[in-house]
Every structure is written in structure tokens, then in C-alpha cells.
Scaffold this motif. Structure first.
Motif, PDB file in Angstrom:
ATOM      1  N   UNK A 416      -5.924   9.077  16.171  1.00  0.00           N
ATOM      2  CA  UNK A 416      -7.238   9.622  16.533  1.00  0.00           C
ATOM      3  C   UNK A 416      -7.188  10.302  17.898  1.00  0.00           C
ATOM      4  N   UNK A 419      -5.283  13.532  17.669  1.00  0.00           N
ATOM      5  CA  UNK A 419      -6.085  14.551  16.991  1.00  0.00           C
ATOM      6  C   UNK A 419      -7.084  15.188  17.962  1.00  0.00           C
ATOM      7  N   UNK A 433     -15.371   9.818  23.308  1.00  0.00           N
ATOM      8  CA  UNK A 433     -15.941  10.345  22.069  1.00  0.00           C
ATOM      9  C   UNK A 433     -15.827   9.324  20.935  1.00  0.00           C
ATOM     10  N   UNK A 436     -18.375   6.557  21.770  1.00  0.00           N
ATOM     11  CA  UNK A 436     -19.748   7.031  21.516  1.00  0.00           C
ATOM     12  C   UNK A 436     -20.025   7.093  20.016  1.00  0.00           C
ATOM     13  N   UNK A 437     -19.043   7.572  19.288  1.00  0.00           N
ATOM     14  CA  UNK A 437     -19.200   7.652  17.835  1.00  0.00           C
ATOM     15  C   UNK A 437     -19.372   6.271  17.231  1.00  0.00           C
ATOM     16  N   UNK A 438     -18.625   5.331  17.767  1.00  0.00           N
ATOM     17  CA  UNK A 438     -18.657   3.956  17.262  1.00  0.00           C
ATOM     18  C   UNK A 438     -20.046   3.333  17.418  1.00  0.00           C
ATOM     19  N   UNK A 440     -22.807   5.041  17.785  1.00  0.00           N
ATOM     20  CA  UNK A 440     -23.852   6.010  17.427  1.00  0.00           C
ATOM     21  C   UNK A 440     -24.976   5.410  16.583  1.00  0.00           C
ATOM     22  N   UNK A 441     -24.650   4.495  15.634  1.00  0.00           N
ATOM     23  CA  UNK A 441     -25.747   3.900  14.853  1.00  0.00           C
ATOM     24  C   UNK A 441     -26.772   3.218  15.743  1.00  0.00           C
TER      25      UNK A 441
ATOM     26  N   UNK B  95     -15.784   8.635  13.260  1.00  0.00           N
ATOM     27  CA  UNK B  95     -17.104   8.206  12.834  1.00  0.00           C
ATOM     28  C   UNK B  95     -18.128   8.382  13.959  1.00  0.00           C
ATOM     29  N   UNK B  96     -19.319   8.799  13.590  1.00  0.00           N
ATOM     30  CA  UNK B  96     -20.406   8.874  14.566  1.00  0.00           C
ATOM     31  C   UNK B  96     -20.408  10.122  15.429  1.00  0.00           C
ATOM     32  N   UNK B  97     -19.397  10.979  15.279  1.00  0.00           N
ATOM     33  CA  UNK B  97     -19.343  12.210  16.071  1.00  0.00           C
ATOM     34  C   UNK B  97     -19.482  13.395  15.111  1.00  0.00           C
ATOM     35  N   UNK B 143     -20.131  13.814  10.202  1.00  0.00           N
ATOM     36  CA  UNK B 143     -19.172  13.235  11.143  1.00  0.00           C
ATOM     37  C   UNK B 143     -17.777  13.792  10.868  1.00  0.00           C
ATOM     38  N   UNK B 144     -17.022  14.001  11.927  1.00  0.00           N
ATOM     39  CA  UNK B 144     -15.724  14.664  11.846  1.00  0.00           C
ATOM     40  C   UNK B 144     -14.843  14.049  10.748  1.00  0.00           C
TER      41      UNK B 144
END
Lengths: 467, 260
Positions: A416, A419, A433, A436-438, A440-441, B95-97, B143-144
Motif C-alpha cells: 500500500x 503504491x 492517507x 484517514x481512510x481507515x 473515514x467511517x 479503503x476510505x480514500x 474508494x481507491x
């Protein structure tokens, strides 16, 4: 001396500024019956409240420390101050709030937040609420939004009807402590059928060394009414430990809805031991949105008692455990009636040797037929030094229920990071990132300015967490 | 403006102590599209990952430079900002992005602080590129790569390529798992990038993609290095004769096959 007195010991703590102590009254260290009487007297309380405090105190003395969860052995009750009153009278408007206190609030961005979003502000500075405003339309709707002390004076009958009914003083050692020396907090009453469209917000802040803060929040959402209450915390850094031990009681009547959103970002020497519980009547809904970023030890398990048929309880919780931190958090759902449902979503991040524990309990009584619960626990571990645990308890006393539990532990993967970095993000940005994505919920459930603040905090929090 | 140049000289790469790429040489200039072909396990993808700087791939000898600058001294993100792009065979999910947030962060990372792309300009550009790739607008807010089909992931890689506008792109088996329509969209995207300021290395097993993206040069890689170079006709010949025919012609014996 005017403003900052010393360089905070935990230098990365962003809100670790400290103002000159402007208190007009503070109790001696340690907790005695005299101190409890003194608190009650200063507050000019009715006799029944003093008696309640004393019952709490006696139980606090008697009750042993909890033998489960985080290690609290370093917490010394005798070293704490239990009551600090910062100003003589409560400021009614912003202009009346003392300059130094205002500075502290300024640093937290309260005035902006108010201009943009606030319907009512109840900002707690030390133990008393010093600033409290409400928009006229809230009053017109009959919504009561006061600091708890004032509510006791102005609405004693209503207050007494609900106070201590959801969380007894004898519930646990810290509820007993809070019962004995509670001060401040918010009181909210939303009358039958009234939908409070703007979130009610309060900021909390500890600013006196070794001072316990025992705020007490009581929210009553009457039949068919709806409210969203938001509370966020930041605290300055001190050399000795502070204790925050609040109580939040929420009563959600038939067909009513309540969401309680909180982000705690206590400094890393604060013990955050909080009891939060709601009771839901028929077809009522309670939602806890609970963020735990700061403190050295947090033990907090927002609970919902699903007492009425068709009641619903949701908890969405995140915890970030960094160096020297132990976040022991989760949720409890108690299904006592038919057709009740609950959801718990827990997101935890462990970094820099921190520990995060999900501790949860779901109970289905014999009466809770055709009920269901769904639990999801996701953990993101940032490095090899950090740890996590998932401890779910299930008590199922009838067969006609459905219970799902999913647990997932992941690491920030090399793939990840590669990437994201191959697109030009630095390792720091890539890690941020992913984090934050983790969460996000969680973030997407916050009011706008809190989401922004949350993102800032997370970014700040993740700095230096690589390696 | 001078034409960009990617120069790979005598590249040797090991993975977990095992030597896979052994003396790989290649020179690509802006405006050129090269194809790198070869059987499974000859080290094509290893070349790609090593140039981009994947930590698992250890360069044991040789050099890679972009416009004279040594790429191998740079961190992965620095290589990206220097102008390299790798469209991956197995893109990660985040996930989430959202795709849009990810792209904007990546673009702004390249442009640097104070020079961020204006939001409206970003949205317009994104819409335009997605239209060209016939991607649904909803992809911007997904999400990506999460829950994307194989083909959707590949198209998403090309979208990133088009948005980031690198000097050089390596497309690592971008055609694997694509149906004929998706193949056309991918080709359309890559062809839209063609200019003096853009060079491209397409890694593929099949000549099929090369019907849509006409390469200037075709290289055949076996046993860790390039064994033959030619024009587009070389790809056609391989399609007919297979790699065995070429091995026989060049007198090459198989190494022990390794992970691609």
C-alpha cells in the motif's frame, strides 16, 4: 505572569498551552466529607443533592478499584484537587468572559465555531461552566440547554426526575466519585416531538494542575423528539496526572432519537475514566459516536439499555493508542425487549508502542426475542512495538436472536505504501492517507468543523509515527 | 525544452537474495513507446518494480537515470515526482480514500505547496479524462480500487497516468485480464498521452495490445536481459512463432523460471 508559564513536558502536544490560574476558589487536595459538603455549599444546592453526594462518597471509599481493564495503580486519589471554581459568576455573553479564559478558548477556535455552527455553547473551563449561550429559536422550541449546576437550580423537579436514574452512584468506583464531587457538564431537555435541527455543542477543558474534572451530563429526549449533542475535549499538559471522570446519562423516550458525539484529546497524563449510558424506550434510537485520541489511560464503554420494544442502539468508536497510551474502549448493548437491534463498529489504531483494546459486551435477555446485534472490530497496527486486543463478551439468554461479530487486524502494508508513494506521496502523506481512510467511517459521521478538527488532530498525531 | 530521456544501464536486480535481472540495458526518449515482451518469469516486472523503487527489489549493479539524474538514489516518491510512473499489475486498495481525493493529493504533492491545482480545474480535468476512458463519474467518489473489477483497476491506473502526466510510464501487464473493450479504452488513454514529453514502456505477453498502441520498438527479454530488439513486426513474429522459436534461433536455454 501573563500567558505560557513553561514548556509542556510532552512537547508534541499541540494544545498544551497553559494560562495563568485565575481561580477564585479551590478545595484542598484529597477528598474528604468536608470537601464534599463545601462543594455542595458553595453551589448552594438543595439538601437532597448533598445527601446524594455523601452517599456517593461513602460508596467511593468502600468500593475497591476495578480489577479488570487498564492498570490504574499509578492513580493517586489523595494528590488531586476535587473542585476549582474559576470565576465568581457565570459569563452570560462572550464579552463578560475573562480575558485569559477567552484566550484559551480562542486557541481552541470556539468563537469561529460558534459564528458558523453553534446553536448553543456550553464551554466548560475547569469545573464551572463560564460561558453559555443559546440561540433564541432553541428557547422558543422549549429546549433546555444549560450547564448542569444551573439546571439543578432552575429546573429542579425535572432534574431530580432523571438525575442518577440511568447510572447509579453505586454503578462503579468512578460513578461514585463523580456522584460525590460532580461539577459542571451539560443538561439538555428536548420536549415531546421537538426536533432540534442544529447540533448542541460543548467544549471541555481542564486547566489546573492535578485537578479532577467530574462533569455530569444529563440529556433527556422526550417522546418523539430528536437531538444531536457534541462534545470535544482538549487539555493542557501538566507534570502530574489529572483525572477526568465524567458521567453522561441519557434518557431516550419512546420514538425519540439521540446522537452523542464526543472526541477526547486529553493530554497524555490524563486518566480518562468515563461512564456513559443511555436508556431507550420503545422504538427509540441512541447513537454514540465516540473518538478517543488523547489521555494516558482511557476506560470508556458507551452503553445502551434497549428497554423498549424495537429500540435501537449504535456505537461508532475509534481509539488511537500511541506511546505510553492505553486505550481500553468499546461498547455495551443490553437487549431487554423484543425486536431490539444494535450495532457496534470499533476502529482502533495502535502506534509507537501504544496499546488499544476493544472491550465490549452484548447481552440478550430472555425477553429480547427477534433481536439482533452486529459487531465489527477493525484494528490497524502501525509498527511491531504496538499491540491490540479484542475482548468481546456475549450473553445470550434466548435462542431467537442473531449476533454477528467480525474482527480484523491489519498492518499498514509495504504494498500500500509503495503504491501511494509511486504516485508521488511522501511516506508521511501515504501513511496519513491510509489512516484517514481507515477511520473515514467515523469522520464522515462528524459535523463538518469537527471532521476538519479531527483530520487535523490525526495528521498531527501521525507525525513521527513512521519507522 | 529538451526531450526527456530514461537510461537503464547494465541493471542487475535481486529479490530475496535471488538474482533475477542480469544486465538489462534500455534507452527510451520522450515521444517513444517501447514494448517489452517475453515469457513468464524472465524478470520483466522485476525491472519495472526496481525502477520505481519497490523495497523488496534490490538493485545489485547498474544504473537508471532520468534526464541524467540517478533514480536509484531517490526514494519512491522522489522518483514519482521526478517524472516516473508505474501502472501496476496488482494495484493496492485504499479503503476510505476516494479516487478524487487520492488524485488531488498526488497532483498537489507534485506541484508543491502554494502551487496547488485549483479545485474547479481539477474537477474539469478529471471529468474530461474519465469521459475519454468511458469511466462512470461515480468512480471519482469510490474508494481507491476497493471492490473494483480487474478491468476497472487497470482503467483506474490509466486514469492516474493521464492525471499525473509523468515523463515516463511503465505499464506492467496493463492488458492482463482485459476484455477487448477495456483494451481499447486503455489504448485510447495511452495514445492520448503521446507527445515529445512522454515516453512509455509497455510490458506485455501478447501482441494484442500492440495492435492498438503502436510501439516504436519491441524488445524481447529472456533470462534476465534483452535478447532481441526490433520494430513492431517482431511482436507479430512472436505471436506466430512463440517464444520457443526465438529461443531456438538465439540458442537460448531456459534458466530456472523465477517469479515474474
Amino acid at each position: 505572569m501573563a500567558t505560557q508559564q513553561q514548556v509542556p513536558e510532552i512537547d508534541e502536544y499541540k494544545y498544551g498551552f497553559r494560562e495563568k490560574d485565575v481561580s477564585v476558589f479551590r478545595t484542598k487536595r484529597g477528598l474528604t466529607e468536608d470537601i464534599v459538603r463545601e462543594i455542595s455549599k458553595k453551589k448552594d444546592e438543595p439538601e437532597w443533592m448533598l445527601e446524594y453526594r455523601l452517599k456517593g462518597l461513602r460508596h467511593f471509599y468502600k468500593r475497591p478499584m476495578p480489577q479488570w481493564g487498564a492498570d490504574l495503580s499509578a492513580l493517586k486519589f489523595d494528590d488531586l484537587t476535587y473542585y476549582v471554581k474559576p470565576v465568581q459568576n457565570q459569563g452570560r455573553t462572550w464579552d463578560e468572559v475573562p480575558g485569559e479564559i477567552k484566550d484559551t478558548f480562542d486557541k481552541l477556535g470556539i468563537p469561529e465555531a460558534e459564528r458558523k455552527y453553534l446553536a448553543g455553547v456550553s464551554a466548560q473551563y475547569e469545573s464551572e461552566v463560564v460561558y453559555h449561550s443559546m440561540k433564541k429559536d432553541l428557547e422558543k422550541e422549549g429546549i433546555i440547554f444549560l450547564d448542569t449546576d444551573t439546571a439543578l437550580k432552575k429546573h429542579e423537579k425535572l432534574f431530580r426526575e432523571y438525575f442518577g436514574k440511568v447510572i447509579s452512584y453505586a454503578d462503579n468506583k468512578f460513578s461514585a466519585l463523580n456522584a460525590a464531587c460532580w461539577s459542571g457538564g451539560s443538561f439538555v431537555y428536548v420536549p415531546k416531538g421537538v426536533v432540534c435541527k442544529t447540533p448542541l455543542q460543548a467544549y471541555f477543558r481542564i486547566n489546573s494542575e492535578s485537578m479532577g474534572q467530574f462533569e455530569r451530563t444529563l440529556i433527556v429526549v422526550d417522546e418523539g423528539a430528536s437531538v444531536h449533542y457534541v462534545e470535544g475535549c482538549t487539555a493542557p499538559v501538566y507534570s502530574s496526572s489529572s483525572l477526568h471522570s465524567g458521567i453522561v446519562e441519557i434518557y431516550v423516550r419512546k420514538d425519540a432519537y439521540c446522537r452523542y458525539t464526543t472526541i477526547q484529546n486529553w493530554a497524555n497524563n490524563v486518566y480518562n475514566l468515563v461512564t456513559q449510558r443511555a436508556i431507550c424506550e420503545d422504538h427509540a434510537t441512541m447513537e454514540w459516536v465516540d473518538g478517543n485520541i488523547g489521555s494516558c489511560i482511557t476506560m470508556k464503554y458507551p452503553s445502551v439499555i434497549l428497554k423498549g420494544e424495537g429500540a435501537r442502539g449504535n456505537t461508532l468508536t475509534i481509539a488511537i493508542g500511541g506511546k505510553g497510551q492505553n486505550q481500553d474502549t468499546g461498547s455495551k448493548m443490553v437487549h431487554l425487549a423484543p425486536n431490539t437491534s444494535s450495532t457496534i463498529i470499533s476502529k482502533s489504531i495502535a502506534k509507537n508502542g501504544g496499546n488499544v483494546t476493544y472491550r465490549g459486551k452484548v447481552h440478550f435477555s430472555p425477553k429480547a426475542v427477534n433481536s439482533r446485534s452486529h459487531i465489527e472490530c477493525d484494528t490497524l497496527i502501525m509498527d511491531d512495538k504496538s499491540t491490540s486486543d479484542t475482548i468481546p463478551y456475549n450473553e445470550v439468554l434466548n435462542k431467537d436472536i442473531s449476533l454477528e461479530h467480525e474482527a480484523k487486524v491489519s498492518k499498514v502494508s509495504e504494498e500500500q505504501l509503495f503504491y501511494l508513494m509511486s504516485r508521488g506521496l511522501t511516506e508521511q502523506e501515504a501513511t496519513e492517507m491510509i489512516v484517514m481512510g481507515f477511520i473515514e467511517p467515523f469522520t464522515k459521521e462528524l459535523p463538518m468543523e469537527y471532521a476538519v478538527e479531527m483530520n487535523r488532530l490525526i495528521k498531527y498525531n501521525m507525525e513521527g509515527s513512521i519507522g | 525544452m529538451t526531450v526527456p530521456e530514461l537510461k537503464i544501464q547494465d541493471l542487475h536486480v535481486s529479490v530475496e537474495g535471488k538474482s533475477i535481472v542480469k544486465g538489462f540495458d534500455l534507452d527510451i526518449k520522450g515521444g517513444e513507446i517501447h514494448a517489452l515482451m517475453g515469457p513468464n518469469g524472465t524478470g520483466k516486472s522485476t525491472v519495472a518494480s526496481a525502477i520505481m523503487g519497490h523495497p523488496k527489489y534490490e538493485v545489485t549493479a547498474g544504473s537508471v537515470s532520468l534526464d541524467g539524474e540517478n533514480l536509484l538514489d531517490m526514494a519512491v516518491d522522489e522518483r514519482a515526482r521526478a517524472g516516473m510512473f508505474l501502472a501496476m499489475q496488482y494495484p493496492s486498495e485504499v479503503s476510505g480514500v476516494t479516487n478524487a481525493d487520492f488524485l488531488r493529493t498526488a497532483i498537489n504533492g507534485r506541484r508543491g505547496e502554494g502551487n496547488e491545482i485549483p479545485l474547479m480545474k481539477f474537477i474539469k480535468t478529471l471529468d474530461k479524462k474519465m469521459d475519454l476512458l468511458e469511466m462512470d463519474q461515480a468512480f471519482a467518489e469510490r474508494y481507491v480500487n476497493e471492490g473494483f473489477s480487474g478491468g476497472e483497476k487497470k482503467r483506474n491506473e490509466i486514469l492516474q497516468l493521464m492525471m499525473l502526466e509523468p515523463k515516463f510510464a511503465i505499464l506492467d501487464e496493463i492488458d492482463s485480464g482485459l476484455d477487448i473493450d477495456a483494451l481499447k479504452w486503455v489504448a485510447k488513454g495511452v495514445n492520448s498521452m503521446r507527445s515529445e514529453n512522454f515516453g512509455c514502456l509497455i510490458i506485455t505477453h501478447y501482441q494484442r495490445l500492440l495492435n492498438y498502441i503502436k510501439p516504436d520498438k519491441v524488445h524481447v527479454m529472456m533470462n534476465g536481459h534483452i535478447v532481441k530488439t526490433g520494430g513492431p513486426e517482431l511482436a507479430l513474429r512472436l505471436e506466430e512463432e512463440g517464444y520457443d522459436g526465438m529461443k531456438a534461433e538465439l540458442g537460448i536455454k531456459d534458466d530456472e523460471p523465477v517469479e515474474a
